[in-house]
Design a protein around this motif. Sequence first.
Motif, mmCIF file in Angstrom:
data_model
loop_
_atom_site.group_PDB
_atom_site.id
_atom_site.type_symbol
_atom_site.label_atom_id
_atom_site.label_comp_id
_atom_site.label_asym_id
_atom_site.label_seq_id
_atom_site.Cartn_x
_atom_site.Cartn_y
_atom_site.Cartn_z
ATOM 1 N N VAL A 1 -21.355 -72.275 16.482
ATOM 2 C CA VAL A 1 -21.067 -73.490 15.722
ATOM 3 C C VAL A 1 -20.109 -73.195 14.568
ATOM 4 N N HIS A 2 -20.358 -72.135 13.838
ATOM 5 C CA HIS A 2 -19.426 -71.736 12.786
ATOM 6 C C HIS A 2 -19.338 -70.217 12.754
ATOM 7 N N GLY A 3 -18.348 -69.710 12.035
ATOM 8 C CA GLY A 3 -18.123 -68.275 11.991
ATOM 9 C C GLY A 3 -19.145 -67.534 11.153
ATOM 10 N N LYS A 4 -19.106 -66.222 11.220
ATOM 11 C CA LYS A 4 -20.039 -65.392 10.477
ATOM 12 C C LYS A 4 -19.785 -65.422 8.979
ATOM 13 N N THR A 5 -18.552 -65.761 8.601
ATOM 14 C CA THR A 5 -18.210 -65.771 7.174
ATOM 15 C C THR A 5 -19.081 -66.753 6.402
ATOM 16 N N VAL A 6 -19.323 -67.931 6.984
ATOM 17 C CA VAL A 6 -20.157 -68.941 6.333
ATOM 18 C C VAL A 6 -21.550 -68.391 6.079
ATOM 19 N N PHE A 7 -22.107 -67.737 7.081
ATOM 20 C CA PHE A 7 -23.444 -67.163 6.930
ATOM 21 C C PHE A 7 -23.471 -66.111 5.837
ATOM 22 N N TRP A 8 -22.482 -65.207 5.811
ATOM 23 C CA TRP A 8 -22.483 -64.148 4.822
ATOM 24 C C TRP A 8 -22.286 -64.673 3.411
ATOM 25 N N VAL A 9 -21.477 -65.702 3.254
ATOM 26 C CA VAL A 9 -21.284 -66.301 1.926
ATOM 27 C C VAL A 9 -22.585 -66.919 1.433
ATOM 28 N N ARG A 10 -23.271 -67.662 2.307
ATOM 29 C CA ARG A 10 -24.534 -68.279 1.913
ATOM 30 C C ARG A 10 -25.605 -67.231 1.660
ATOM 31 N N LEU A 11 -25.583 -66.150 2.406
ATOM 32 C CA LEU A 11 -26.523 -65.066 2.170
ATOM 33 C C LEU A 11 -26.267 -64.413 0.817
ATOM 34 N N ALA A 12 -24.998 -64.223 0.475
ATOM 35 C CA ALA A 12 -24.653 -63.622 -0.811
ATOM 36 C C ALA A 12 -25.122 -64.494 -1.973
ATOM 37 N N VAL A 13 -24.918 -65.814 -1.847
ATOM 38 C CA VAL A 13 -25.382 -66.734 -2.887
ATOM 39 C C VAL A 13 -26.907 -66.707 -2.970
ATOM 40 N N GLY A 14 -27.570 -66.597 -1.817
ATOM 41 C CA GLY A 14 -29.028 -66.514 -1.813
ATOM 42 C C GLY A 14 -29.537 -65.269 -2.519
ATOM 43 N N VAL A 15 -28.888 -64.124 -2.288
ATOM 44 C CA VAL A 15 -29.261 -62.884 -2.969
ATOM 45 C C VAL A 15 -29.035 -63.023 -4.470
ATOM 46 N N TRP A 16 -27.922 -63.632 -4.847
ATOM 47 C CA TRP A 16 -27.623 -63.894 -6.262
ATOM 48 C C TRP A 16 -28.725 -64.745 -6.889
ATOM 49 N N THR A 17 -29.163 -65.789 -6.173
ATOM 50 C CA THR A 17 -30.183 -66.688 -6.688
ATOM 51 C C THR A 17 -31.514 -65.970 -6.899
ATOM 52 N N PHE A 18 -31.971 -65.253 -5.895
ATOM 53 C CA PHE A 18 -33.263 -64.582 -6.009
ATOM 54 C C PHE A 18 -33.226 -63.445 -7.024
ATOM 55 N N SER A 19 -32.086 -62.781 -7.170
ATOM 56 C CA SER A 19 -31.952 -61.744 -8.193
ATOM 57 C C SER A 19 -32.070 -62.348 -9.589
ATOM 58 N N SER A 20 -31.475 -63.512 -9.780
ATOM 59 C CA SER A 20 -31.556 -64.188 -11.081
ATOM 60 C C SER A 20 -32.986 -64.627 -11.379
ATOM 61 N N ILE A 21 -33.706 -65.091 -10.348
ATOM 62 C CA ILE A 21 -35.096 -65.514 -10.538
ATOM 63 C C ILE A 21 -35.963 -64.334 -10.968
ATOM 64 N N ILE A 22 -35.809 -63.204 -10.291
ATOM 65 C CA ILE A 22 -36.607 -62.021 -10.622
ATOM 66 C C ILE A 22 -36.295 -61.547 -12.038
ATOM 67 N N SER A 23 -35.010 -61.509 -12.386
ATOM 68 C CA SER A 23 -34.609 -61.067 -13.720
ATOM 69 C C SER A 23 -35.157 -61.992 -14.797
ATOM 70 N N MET A 24 -35.083 -63.301 -14.568
ATOM 71 C CA MET A 24 -35.579 -64.259 -15.553
ATOM 72 C C MET A 24 -37.089 -64.168 -15.703
ATOM 73 N N PHE A 25 -37.792 -64.014 -14.589
ATOM 74 C CA PHE A 25 -39.256 -63.939 -14.634
ATOM 75 C C PHE A 25 -39.721 -62.699 -15.391
ATOM 76 N N VAL A 26 -39.156 -61.542 -15.067
ATOM 77 C CA VAL A 26 -39.565 -60.292 -15.715
ATOM 78 C C VAL A 26 -39.265 -60.324 -17.207
ATOM 79 N N SER A 27 -38.057 -60.744 -17.567
ATOM 80 C CA SER A 27 -37.678 -60.775 -18.981
ATOM 81 C C SER A 27 -38.497 -61.803 -19.756
ATOM 82 N N SER A 28 -38.840 -62.917 -19.129
ATOM 83 C CA SER A 28 -39.660 -63.930 -19.805
ATOM 84 C C SER A 28 -41.065 -63.410 -20.064
ATOM 85 N N VAL A 29 -41.634 -62.693 -19.097
ATOM 86 C CA VAL A 29 -42.965 -62.105 -19.290
ATOM 87 C C VAL A 29 -42.947 -61.107 -20.443
#
Length: 272
Positions: free
Chosen positions: A151-179
Amino acid sequence: MWWFQQGLCILPVALVVWTAATFILAYITAVLLRHVDPLVPYISDTGTVPPERCVFGIMLDVSAFLGIATTYVRYKQVQALTEDEEYKLHKLNLFGLVLGWISSFGMCVVANFQKTTLFSMHLVGAVLTFGVGALYILVQTLVSLYMQPHVHGKTVFWVRLAVGVWTFSSIISMFVSSVIMYSSLPGVDVAHKLHWIPGETGYTAHLISTISEWSLAMSFISFFLTYIRDFQKITLRADVNLHSSHLYDSPHYSITAPVNQSETSPLLAGSI
């Protein structure tokens, strides 16, 4: 025709631009009025004190409605593109729609329950917005995995995966620092603390937490930029059928809204 006029790509574009403008406008107003410190305050702190509180709430409500519309169009597009695919993908697509709507509802909660008024509800809204929103990104990334490469190329998947990793990394960093921040300031009402002095106890953890929150917000709204190309080939047209020559003879009307698919490419076609 400009690129943002093609199809329904105005939805994700408007969502990203409007939400970013909400954060930036509230931040500038709060800093100019000295309601918060200029160095990376919490996003919620920039919408705590009037007059920016009113602007922040109204604009974030609009973002919530744009989020509902965007996630619904995405759901219908995937549904149309994968009619012959396995049942698991359709269930995953439906689950993504539910998560998208819950995350959008969370923005309404954040907009109407400020941090200094009812902190518990504000915290619930933040979890719904960013926590459930992160799950939405994860689900849509999995959907992209199943949809490539036919349906679409692999680039779309990898870009969305990269943004997902960025999102979850930010969540972990915010949670730990807030605690760490809350544990280092026992007895201090951190939720209502709008001004911080460099070098004081908990300042470093606070700074890391606020930077992580801004990073999380930017990663979250940036994900919808990946929808622009997909939405460019989806157009919505409404046909109104009048079943009586007189308005009071038979108050029966019907409105249909078929989608005009401007291309036959399976990547860019959709139906609503």
